[in-house]
Scaffold this motif. Structure first.
Motif, short mmCIF file in Angstrom:
data_model
loop_
_atom_site.label_atom_id
_atom_site.label_comp_id
_atom_site.label_asym_id
_atom_site.label_seq_id
_atom_site.Cartn_x
_atom_site.Cartn_y
_atom_site.Cartn_z
N ARG A 76 0.83 -1.21 0.00
CA ARG A 76 0.00 0.00 0.00
C ARG A 76 0.87 1.26 0.00
NH1 ARG A 76 -1.81 -0.05 4.81
NH2 ARG A 76 -0.62 1.78 5.48
N THR A 77 1.96 1.21 0.73
CA THR A 77 2.86 2.36 0.75
C THR A 77 3.46 2.60 -0.64
OG1 THR A 77 3.41 1.91 3.06
CG2 THR A 77 4.91 3.31 1.83
N GLN A 78 3.83 1.53 -1.32
CA GLN A 78 4.35 1.68 -2.69
C GLN A 78 3.29 2.25 -3.64
OE1 GLN A 78 5.88 -2.15 -3.82
NE2 GLN A 78 7.60 -2.07 -2.36
N MET A 79 2.04 1.80 -3.48
CA MET A 79 0.96 2.32 -4.31
C MET A 79 0.72 3.80 -4.04
SD MET A 79 -1.89 -0.72 -4.28
CE MET A 79 -1.54 -2.33 -4.97
N GLN A 80 0.82 4.22 -2.81
CA GLN A 80 0.65 5.64 -2.50
C GLN A 80 1.75 6.49 -3.12
OE1 GLN A 80 0.47 5.48 1.77
NE2 GLN A 80 -1.77 5.19 1.83
N GLN A 81 2.97 5.94 -3.14
CA GLN A 81 4.05 6.66 -3.81
C GLN A 81 3.80 6.73 -5.33
OE1 GLN A 81 7.60 4.57 -2.70
NE2 GLN A 81 7.59 5.35 -0.58
N LYS A 118 1.26 9.47 -6.11
CA LYS A 118 1.85 10.81 -6.17
C LYS A 118 2.56 11.05 -7.50
CE LYS A 118 2.52 11.13 -1.17
NZ LYS A 118 3.52 11.25 -0.07
N LYS A 119 3.29 10.06 -7.97
CA LYS A 119 3.98 10.19 -9.25
C LYS A 119 2.98 10.35 -10.40
CE LYS A 119 8.07 7.54 -7.89
NZ LYS A 119 8.89 6.33 -8.17
N THR A 120 1.87 9.59 -10.36
CA THR A 120 0.87 9.67 -11.42
C THR A 120 0.23 11.05 -11.47
OG1 THR A 120 0.42 7.30 -11.14
CG2 THR A 120 -1.22 8.60 -12.32
N ILE A 121 -0.06 11.61 -10.30
CA ILE A 121 -0.63 12.95 -10.26
C ILE A 121 0.32 13.97 -10.88
CG2 ILE A 121 -1.37 14.80 -8.70
CD1 ILE A 121 -2.39 12.63 -6.81
N ARG A 154 -7.99 3.50 -10.72
CA ARG A 154 -7.78 2.10 -10.36
C ARG A 154 -6.77 1.96 -9.23
NH1 ARG A 154 -8.20 1.46 -16.09
NH2 ARG A 154 -5.93 1.63 -16.28
N LEU A 155 -5.73 2.75 -9.25
CA LEU A 155 -4.71 2.70 -8.20
C LEU A 155 -5.29 3.08 -6.84
CD1 LEU A 155 -1.70 2.17 -7.66
CD2 LEU A 155 -1.29 4.61 -8.13
N ARG A 156 -6.12 4.12 -6.84
CA ARG A 156 -6.73 4.54 -5.58
C ARG A 156 -7.71 3.48 -5.05
NH1 ARG A 156 -7.92 11.03 -6.59
NH2 ARG A 156 -5.74 11.71 -6.29
N ASN A 157 -8.42 2.83 -5.98
CA ASN A 157 -9.32 1.74 -5.54
C ASN A 157 -8.52 0.59 -4.93
OD1 ASN A 157 -11.64 3.11 -6.39
ND2 ASN A 157 -11.54 2.23 -8.46
N GLN A 158 -7.38 0.31 -5.53
CA GLN A 158 -6.54 -0.76 -5.00
C GLN A 158 -5.98 -0.39 -3.63
OE1 GLN A 158 -6.47 -3.47 -6.82
NE2 GLN A 158 -5.10 -4.67 -5.49
N ILE A 159 -5.62 0.85 -3.46
CA ILE A 159 -5.14 1.30 -2.15
C ILE A 159 -6.22 1.14 -1.10
CG2 ILE A 159 -4.42 3.34 -0.85
CD1 ILE A 159 -2.94 4.28 -3.36
N THR A 160 -7.45 1.47 -1.46
CA THR A 160 -8.57 1.32 -0.52
C THR A 160 -8.76 -0.15 -0.15
OG1 THR A 160 -9.66 3.26 -1.50
CG2 THR A 160 -11.03 1.78 -0.19
N LYS A 161 -8.66 -1.05 -1.15
CA LYS A 161 -8.79 -2.48 -0.87
C LYS A 161 -7.69 -2.94 0.08
CE LYS A 161 -11.03 -3.74 -5.24
NZ LYS A 161 -10.90 -4.54 -6.49
N PHE A 162 -6.47 -2.43 -0.11
CA PHE A 162 -5.38 -2.82 0.78
C PHE A 162 -5.62 -2.30 2.21
CE2 PHE A 162 -1.70 -4.85 -1.29
CZ PHE A 162 -2.20 -4.98 -2.56
N TYR A 163 -6.21 -1.13 2.30
CA TYR A 163 -6.58 -0.63 3.63
C TYR A 163 -7.57 -1.57 4.32
CZ TYR A 163 -4.36 3.98 3.96
OH TYR A 163 -3.45 5.01 4.10
N ASN A 164 -8.57 -2.00 3.53
CA ASN A 164 -9.59 -2.90 4.10
C ASN A 164 -8.97 -4.24 4.51
OD1 ASN A 164 -11.63 -1.01 3.71
ND2 ASN A 164 -12.08 -1.74 1.63
N MET A 165 -8.12 -4.78 3.66
CA MET A 165 -7.46 -6.06 3.97
C MET A 165 -6.60 -5.94 5.23
SD MET A 165 -6.36 -7.23 0.11
CE MET A 165 -5.37 -8.59 0.72
#
Length: 215
Positions: free
Chosen positions: A32-37, A40-43, A67-78
């Motif tokens: 999740r940390t890698q996805m958040q980084q 930021k790069k995508t933005i 899609r990346l933000r949705n995946q981050i949310t799923k990782f938060y839930n997991m």
């Protein structure tokens, strides 16, 4: 039962599951940390393409960002679910430890209750009470005996003290009287012994005169 080794206890099994859950949670948090980084790069890339007028590329990257933000949310839930499962396992582990402790205490109490002989304890307590009463009686008798012995000495001392006070009031010294008393008794005895001697001399003189008259 394993072919080699011993069978694992519930406590060991729960420890292994808890360790696996914590490991999975760490891996999910790392992803999740890698996805958040990457978010930021995508933005930053979207803003760059928009400034350069590359609207099509910006739209594609915007979809990837969604899609990346949705995946981050799923990782938060997991991660949250794994944390909840780990807390449940930890609660079960604590409950198991408490149950084992209560089991040991219960066994100890059973052994103590079996070894405890109530009739023997009652006899011991009765004998203890009887011996205590007997000791109290003996102590009371000894105190009475000592009081009686001391009372006679005290009476004699008090009587001598009263006599001394009375003699002092009438001007007579008790010690002088006690010293003079033997000499007075000796004088009386000597005077009493002198009287019979004189009487004997008078009797012998009278007898001599009577003998002369007979002649």
């Amino acid at each position: 039962m394993f072919l080699f080794g011993h069978q694992k206890t519930p406590k060991e099994i729960m420890r292994e599951h808890l360790r696996a859950i914590n490991k999975s949670k760490r891996e999910i948090d790392r992803e999740r940390t890698q996805m958040q980084q990457q978010e930021k790069k995508t933005i930053i890339e979207i803003k760059k393409c928009a400034k350069q007028g590359q609207i099509g590329a910006a739209k594609i990257m915007a979809k990837d960002l969604v899609r990346l933000r949705n995946q981050i949310t799923k990782f938060y839930n997991m991660s949250t679910q794994l944390q909840a499962v780990g807390m449940r396992i930890q609660t079960l582990k604590s409950t198991q430890s408490m149950a084992e402790a209560m089991k040991g205490v219960t066994r100890a109490m059973m052994v103590m209750n079996k070894q405890m002989n109530l009739p023997a304890m009652q006899r011991i307590m009765m004998e203890f009470e009887r011996q205590g009463e007997l000791m109290d009686m003996k102590e009371e008798m000894m105190n009475d005996t000592m009081d009686d012995a001391m009372e006679g000495d005290n009476d004699e001392e008090q009587s001598e003290e009263i006599l001394s006070q009375v003699l002092d009031e009438i001007g007579i010294n008790l010690s002088t009287q006690l010293v003079d008393t033997p000499s007075a008794s000796m004088a009386s005895s000597s005077s009493s012994s002198t009287v019979p001697t004189r009487e004997a001399e008078m009797d012998s003189d009278l007898q001599a005169r009577l003998d002369n008259l007979k002649k």
